[in-house]
Design an enzyme around this catalytic site. Structure first.
Site, PDB file in Angstrom:
ATOM      1  N   GLU A 132       0.802  -1.218   0.000  1.00 45.96           N
ATOM      2  CA  GLU A 132       0.000   0.000   0.000  1.00 45.96           C
ATOM      3  C   GLU A 132       0.837   1.271   0.000  1.00 45.96           C
ATOM      4  O   GLU A 132       0.298   2.362  -0.180  1.00 45.96           O
ATOM      5  CB  GLU A 132      -0.944  -0.019   1.211  1.00 45.96           C
ATOM      6  CG  GLU A 132      -1.839  -1.261   1.221  1.00 45.96           C
ATOM      7  CD  GLU A 132      -2.876  -1.256   2.337  1.00 45.96           C
ATOM      8  OE1 GLU A 132      -2.925  -0.266   3.093  1.00 45.96           O
ATOM      9  OE2 GLU A 132      -3.631  -2.238   2.440  1.00 45.96           O
ATOM     10  N   HIS A 133       2.157   1.125   0.208  1.00 43.74           N
ATOM     11  CA  HIS A 133       3.056   2.282   0.271  1.00 43.74           C
ATOM     12  C   HIS A 133       4.290   1.968  -0.568  1.00 43.74           C
ATOM     13  O   HIS A 133       4.838   0.869  -0.486  1.00 43.74           O
ATOM     14  CB  HIS A 133       3.450   2.583   1.717  1.00 43.74           C
ATOM     15  CG  HIS A 133       2.269   2.750   2.627  1.00 43.74           C
ATOM     16  ND1 HIS A 133       1.513   3.904   2.666  1.00 43.74           N
ATOM     17  CD2 HIS A 133       1.698   1.890   3.512  1.00 43.74           C
ATOM     18  CE1 HIS A 133       0.535   3.757   3.543  1.00 43.74           C
ATOM     19  NE2 HIS A 133       0.626   2.544   4.064  1.00 43.74           N
TER      20      HIS A 133
END
Length: 305
Positions: free
Chosen positions: A155-156
Protein backbone atom coordinates in the site's frame (compact mmCIF):
# COMPACT_ATOMS: atom_id res chain seq x y z
CA UNK A 1 -17.69 -45.70 -49.25
CA UNK A 2 -20.73 -43.44 -49.66
CA UNK A 3 -21.52 -43.84 -45.91
CA UNK A 4 -17.96 -42.80 -45.00
CA UNK A 5 -18.20 -39.70 -47.16
CA UNK A 6 -21.57 -38.81 -45.62
CA UNK A 7 -20.14 -39.24 -42.10
CA UNK A 8 -17.15 -37.05 -42.89
CA UNK A 9 -19.45 -34.40 -44.37
CA UNK A 10 -21.58 -34.41 -41.23
CA UNK A 11 -18.47 -33.98 -39.06
CA UNK A 12 -17.36 -31.02 -41.18
CA UNK A 13 -20.80 -29.41 -40.98
CA UNK A 14 -20.87 -29.90 -37.20
CA UNK A 15 -17.48 -28.22 -36.88
CA UNK A 16 -18.62 -25.28 -38.99
CA UNK A 17 -22.07 -24.97 -37.39
CA UNK A 18 -21.81 -26.17 -33.78
CA UNK A 19 -25.01 -26.65 -31.85
CA UNK A 20 -26.42 -23.64 -30.03
CA UNK A 21 -25.94 -25.43 -26.70
CA UNK A 22 -22.22 -25.89 -27.27
CA UNK A 23 -21.50 -22.21 -27.97
CA UNK A 24 -23.33 -20.75 -24.99
CA UNK A 25 -20.90 -19.48 -22.38
CA UNK A 26 -21.13 -21.15 -19.01
CA UNK A 27 -22.38 -18.84 -16.25
CA UNK A 28 -19.54 -17.14 -14.39
CA UNK A 29 -18.76 -18.85 -11.11
CA UNK A 30 -19.55 -16.52 -8.25
CA UNK A 31 -19.09 -18.70 -5.18
CA UNK A 32 -15.69 -17.46 -3.99
CA UNK A 33 -15.47 -16.15 -0.43
CA UNK A 34 -12.16 -14.84 0.98
CA UNK A 35 -11.27 -13.64 4.48
CA UNK A 36 -8.10 -11.97 5.73
CA UNK A 37 -7.00 -13.28 9.11
CA UNK A 38 -4.28 -12.86 11.72
CA UNK A 39 -3.04 -9.28 11.36
CA UNK A 40 -4.51 -7.85 14.55
CA UNK A 41 -3.62 -10.63 17.01
CA UNK A 42 -7.15 -10.96 18.37
CA UNK A 43 -6.66 -14.67 19.06
CA UNK A 44 -8.90 -15.60 16.14
CA UNK A 45 -8.53 -19.15 14.82
CA UNK A 46 -9.53 -20.70 11.51
CA UNK A 47 -12.09 -22.81 13.36
CA UNK A 48 -13.82 -19.67 14.71
CA UNK A 49 -14.88 -18.66 11.20
CA UNK A 50 -18.00 -20.34 9.77
CA UNK A 51 -17.34 -22.20 6.50
CA UNK A 52 -20.27 -22.86 4.18
CA UNK A 53 -19.59 -26.15 2.33
CA UNK A 54 -21.17 -24.76 -0.86
CA UNK A 55 -18.63 -22.01 -1.51
CA UNK A 56 -14.97 -21.88 -2.43
CA UNK A 57 -13.33 -20.50 0.72
CA UNK A 58 -9.93 -18.81 0.93
CA UNK A 59 -8.32 -17.78 4.20
CA UNK A 60 -5.62 -15.13 3.61
CA UNK A 61 -2.94 -14.96 6.31
CA UNK A 62 -1.90 -11.37 7.00
CA UNK A 63 0.96 -10.62 6.55
CA UNK A 64 4.30 -11.80 5.25
CA UNK A 65 6.56 -8.75 4.90
CA UNK A 66 9.98 -8.29 3.31
CA UNK A 67 11.29 -6.66 6.42
CA UNK A 68 14.65 -8.20 7.30
CA UNK A 69 15.94 -6.59 10.48
CA UNK A 70 19.37 -8.15 9.94
CA UNK A 71 19.74 -6.03 6.78
CA UNK A 72 19.04 -2.63 8.33
CA UNK A 73 19.09 0.14 7.13
CA UNK A 74 17.81 -1.54 3.89
CA UNK A 75 15.41 -4.17 5.21
CA UNK A 76 13.18 -4.43 2.12
CA UNK A 77 15.36 -6.90 0.23
CA UNK A 78 12.82 -9.61 -0.61
CA UNK A 79 13.61 -11.76 2.43
CA UNK A 80 10.08 -12.23 3.77
CA UNK A 81 9.22 -12.93 7.36
CA UNK A 82 5.93 -13.86 9.03
CA UNK A 83 4.02 -11.13 10.86
CA UNK A 84 0.69 -12.86 11.50
CA UNK A 85 -0.54 -14.50 14.72
CA UNK A 86 1.43 -17.74 14.54
CA UNK A 87 0.25 -18.91 17.97
CA UNK A 88 -3.28 -19.30 16.66
CA UNK A 89 -2.55 -19.73 12.95
CA UNK A 90 0.21 -22.32 12.80
CA UNK A 91 1.17 -24.86 10.10
CA UNK A 92 -0.66 -27.62 11.96
CA UNK A 93 -3.79 -25.46 12.17
CA UNK A 94 -3.61 -24.80 8.42
CA UNK A 95 -3.47 -28.54 7.78
CA UNK A 96 -6.30 -29.16 10.21
CA UNK A 97 -8.74 -26.65 8.68
CA UNK A 98 -8.00 -27.91 5.16
CA UNK A 99 -8.58 -31.49 6.31
CA UNK A 100 -11.87 -30.51 7.95
CA UNK A 101 -13.16 -28.65 4.88
CA UNK A 102 -12.36 -29.84 1.36
CA UNK A 103 -13.47 -26.45 -0.02
CA UNK A 104 -10.92 -24.45 2.01
CA UNK A 105 -7.64 -23.12 0.63
CA UNK A 106 -5.19 -20.90 2.51
CA UNK A 107 -3.03 -18.11 1.09
CA UNK A 108 -0.70 -15.48 2.49
CA UNK A 109 -0.76 -11.76 1.80
CA UNK A 110 2.38 -9.71 1.18
CA UNK A 111 2.99 -6.22 2.49
CA UNK A 112 0.06 -4.68 4.32
CA UNK A 113 -0.07 -1.20 5.75
CA UNK A 114 2.56 -1.10 8.48
CA UNK A 115 5.51 -2.79 10.15
CA UNK A 116 7.66 -1.87 13.13
CA UNK A 117 5.67 1.31 13.91
CA UNK A 118 6.03 2.59 10.35
CA UNK A 119 4.65 2.01 6.88
CA UNK A 120 5.46 -1.24 5.09
CA UNK A 121 7.13 0.24 2.01
CA UNK A 122 7.86 -1.48 -1.26
CA UNK A 123 11.43 -0.35 -1.84
CA UNK A 124 13.78 -2.93 -3.38
CA UNK A 125 17.33 -1.96 -4.28
CA UNK A 126 17.51 -4.39 -7.21
CA UNK A 127 14.83 -6.26 -9.16
CA UNK A 128 16.95 -9.38 -9.68
CA UNK A 129 18.08 -9.73 -6.06
CA UNK A 130 14.61 -8.92 -4.70
CA UNK A 131 12.93 -11.53 -6.90
CA UNK A 132 15.57 -14.15 -6.07
CA UNK A 133 15.25 -13.54 -2.33
CA UNK A 134 11.45 -13.36 -2.49
CA UNK A 135 11.07 -16.61 -4.41
CA UNK A 136 13.38 -18.37 -1.97
CA UNK A 137 11.95 -17.00 1.28
CA UNK A 138 8.31 -17.29 0.23
CA UNK A 139 8.74 -20.82 -1.11
CA UNK A 140 10.05 -21.82 2.30
CA UNK A 141 7.10 -20.24 4.14
CA UNK A 142 4.48 -21.51 1.69
CA UNK A 143 5.78 -25.07 1.88
CA UNK A 144 6.15 -24.95 5.66
CA UNK A 145 2.51 -23.87 6.01
CA UNK A 146 1.13 -25.95 3.11
CA UNK A 147 -0.36 -22.84 1.49
CA UNK A 148 -2.06 -22.54 -1.88
CA UNK A 149 -1.62 -18.98 -3.09
CA UNK A 150 -0.42 -15.43 -2.49
CA UNK A 151 -2.07 -12.03 -2.34
CA UNK A 152 -0.27 -8.74 -3.05
CA UNK A 153 -1.30 -5.99 -0.63
CA UNK A 154 1.47 -3.41 -0.79
CA UNK A 155 0.00 0.00 0.00
CA UNK A 156 3.06 2.28 0.27
CA UNK A 157 5.76 2.71 -2.35
CA UNK A 158 9.24 4.17 -2.59
CA UNK A 159 9.82 2.48 -5.95
CA UNK A 160 8.38 3.36 -9.35
CA UNK A 161 5.56 1.36 -11.01
CA UNK A 162 7.91 -0.37 -13.47
CA UNK A 163 10.06 -1.75 -10.64
CA UNK A 164 6.97 -2.94 -8.77
CA UNK A 165 5.65 -4.53 -11.97
CA UNK A 166 8.81 -6.52 -12.64
CA UNK A 167 9.40 -7.58 -9.03
CA UNK A 168 5.83 -8.75 -8.38
CA UNK A 169 5.18 -10.04 -11.88
CA UNK A 170 8.36 -12.12 -11.95
CA UNK A 171 7.67 -13.38 -8.41
CA UNK A 172 4.15 -14.61 -9.24
CA UNK A 173 5.35 -16.13 -12.51
CA UNK A 174 8.18 -18.02 -10.81
CA UNK A 175 6.01 -19.33 -7.95
CA UNK A 176 3.40 -20.58 -10.42
CA UNK A 177 6.00 -22.06 -12.76
CA UNK A 178 7.58 -23.89 -9.82
CA UNK A 179 4.09 -25.07 -8.76
CA UNK A 180 4.56 -23.51 -5.34
CA UNK A 181 1.21 -21.70 -5.68
CA UNK A 182 -1.92 -22.31 -7.74
CA UNK A 183 -3.42 -18.79 -7.60
CA UNK A 184 -2.47 -15.17 -7.01
CA UNK A 185 -4.43 -12.01 -6.25
CA UNK A 186 -3.80 -8.29 -5.88
CA UNK A 187 -5.45 -5.93 -3.40
CA UNK A 188 -5.46 -2.36 -4.76
CA UNK A 189 -7.64 0.58 -3.72
CA UNK A 190 -8.62 3.91 -5.26
CA UNK A 191 -5.55 6.02 -4.63
CA UNK A 192 -3.50 7.56 -7.44
CA UNK A 193 -0.14 6.19 -6.33
CA UNK A 194 -1.54 2.77 -5.48
CA UNK A 195 -3.43 2.50 -8.75
CA UNK A 196 -0.46 3.60 -10.84
CA UNK A 197 1.54 0.66 -9.47
CA UNK A 198 -1.16 -2.00 -9.66
CA UNK A 199 -2.45 -0.98 -13.10
CA UNK A 200 1.09 -1.12 -14.48
CA UNK A 201 1.40 -4.62 -13.01
CA UNK A 202 -2.00 -5.57 -14.45
CA UNK A 203 -1.15 -4.38 -17.95
CA UNK A 204 1.96 -6.57 -18.15
CA UNK A 205 1.19 -9.51 -15.86
CA UNK A 206 -2.61 -9.56 -15.61
CA UNK A 207 -2.64 -13.02 -17.20
CA UNK A 208 -0.88 -14.33 -14.08
CA UNK A 209 -3.34 -12.71 -11.62
CA UNK A 210 -6.43 -14.75 -10.78
CA UNK A 211 -8.38 -12.33 -8.55
CA UNK A 212 -8.52 -8.60 -7.85
CA UNK A 213 -9.36 -8.06 -4.16
CA UNK A 214 -10.37 -4.46 -4.67
CA UNK A 215 -10.62 -2.63 -1.35
CA UNK A 216 -14.04 -1.02 -1.86
CA UNK A 217 -14.11 -0.28 1.88
CA UNK A 218 -11.40 2.33 1.29
CA UNK A 219 -14.08 4.56 -0.23
CA UNK A 220 -15.89 6.94 2.11
CA UNK A 221 -17.97 5.61 4.96
CA UNK A 222 -21.64 5.84 4.05
CA UNK A 223 -21.15 4.92 0.39
CA UNK A 224 -24.56 4.31 -1.21
CA UNK A 225 -25.59 1.28 -3.26
CA UNK A 226 -25.63 3.38 -6.44
CA UNK A 227 -22.15 4.78 -5.71
CA UNK A 228 -20.84 1.30 -4.92
CA UNK A 229 -22.11 -0.10 -8.23
CA UNK A 230 -20.54 2.85 -10.06
CA UNK A 231 -17.21 2.20 -8.31
CA UNK A 232 -17.47 -1.49 -9.21
CA UNK A 233 -18.02 -0.71 -12.89
CA UNK A 234 -15.08 1.72 -12.88
CA UNK A 235 -12.68 -0.77 -11.34
CA UNK A 236 -13.93 -3.63 -13.54
CA UNK A 237 -13.04 -1.41 -16.49
CA UNK A 238 -9.63 -0.57 -14.99
CA UNK A 239 -8.84 -4.26 -14.41
CA UNK A 240 -10.46 -5.30 -17.66
CA UNK A 241 -10.94 -9.05 -17.91
CA UNK A 242 -10.13 -9.59 -14.23
CA UNK A 243 -12.26 -11.17 -11.55
CA UNK A 244 -12.88 -8.09 -9.41
CA UNK A 245 -14.20 -9.16 -5.99
CA UNK A 246 -16.44 -6.93 -3.88
CA UNK A 247 -15.60 -6.31 -0.25
CA UNK A 248 -16.54 -4.86 3.12
CA UNK A 249 -14.67 -4.06 6.33
CA UNK A 250 -15.90 -5.70 9.53
CA UNK A 251 -15.70 -2.60 11.71
CA UNK A 252 -17.86 -0.53 9.32
CA UNK A 253 -15.27 2.23 9.10
CA UNK A 254 -15.51 2.70 5.33
CA UNK A 255 -17.31 1.93 2.11
CA UNK A 256 -20.74 0.34 1.75
CA UNK A 257 -21.46 -1.62 4.91
CA UNK A 258 -23.52 -4.83 5.19
CA UNK A 259 -25.98 -2.93 7.37
CA UNK A 260 -26.57 -0.26 4.69
CA UNK A 261 -27.03 -2.14 1.43
CA UNK A 262 -23.91 -4.17 0.67
CA UNK A 263 -25.93 -7.33 0.06
CA UNK A 264 -28.42 -5.42 -2.07
CA UNK A 265 -25.53 -4.42 -4.33
CA UNK A 266 -24.18 -7.98 -4.32
CA UNK A 267 -27.57 -9.41 -5.31
CA UNK A 268 -27.83 -6.96 -8.21
CA UNK A 269 -24.35 -7.90 -9.44
CA UNK A 270 -25.14 -11.59 -9.05
CA UNK A 271 -28.29 -11.19 -11.15
CA UNK A 272 -26.10 -9.64 -13.87
CA UNK A 273 -23.46 -12.42 -13.68
CA UNK A 274 -20.92 -9.86 -12.45
CA UNK A 275 -20.40 -11.07 -8.88
CA UNK A 276 -17.07 -12.88 -8.94
CA UNK A 277 -16.88 -13.26 -5.16
CA UNK A 278 -16.76 -11.45 -1.83
CA UNK A 279 -13.87 -10.82 0.54
CA UNK A 280 -13.76 -9.43 4.07
CA UNK A 281 -11.26 -7.44 6.09
CA UNK A 282 -11.03 -9.06 8.54
CA UNK A 283 -11.74 -12.12 10.69
CA UNK A 284 -9.92 -10.45 13.58
CA UNK A 285 -12.60 -7.74 13.76
CA UNK A 286 -15.52 -10.00 12.83
CA UNK A 287 -14.90 -12.32 15.76
CA UNK A 288 -16.58 -9.99 18.27
CA UNK A 289 -19.79 -9.96 16.23
CA UNK A 290 -19.97 -13.70 15.71
CA UNK A 291 -19.21 -13.55 11.97
CA UNK A 292 -22.80 -12.64 11.15
CA UNK A 293 -21.97 -11.05 7.81
CA UNK A 294 -19.57 -13.83 6.81
CA UNK A 295 -22.48 -16.25 7.14
CA UNK A 296 -24.72 -13.95 5.09
CA UNK A 297 -22.07 -13.47 2.40
CA UNK A 298 -21.52 -17.18 1.94
CA UNK A 299 -25.25 -17.92 1.92
CA UNK A 300 -25.68 -15.41 -0.92
CA UNK A 301 -22.73 -16.82 -2.87
CA UNK A 302 -24.01 -20.38 -2.45
CA UNK A 303 -27.33 -19.61 -4.17
CA UNK A 304 -27.12 -21.14 -7.67
CA UNK A 305 -27.79 -18.99 -10.73
Amino acid sequence: MEFSMLFITLLILQAIFPSQASIQAAPAKSDLFREYIGAEFNNVRFTDVPVNPNVEFHFILSFAIDYDTSSSPSPTNGKFNIFWDTDNLSPSQVSSIKNQHSNVKVALSLGGDSVANGYAYFNPSSVDSWVSNAVSSLTRIIQQYNLDGIDIDYEHFQADPDTFTECIGQLITALKRNRVISFASIAPFDDDQVQSHYLALWRKYGHQIDYVNFQFYAYDQGTSVAQFLKYFNTQSSNYNGGKVLVSFISDGSGGLSPANGFFTACSKLKSQNQLHGIFVWSADDSKAGGFRYEKQSQALLAIPH
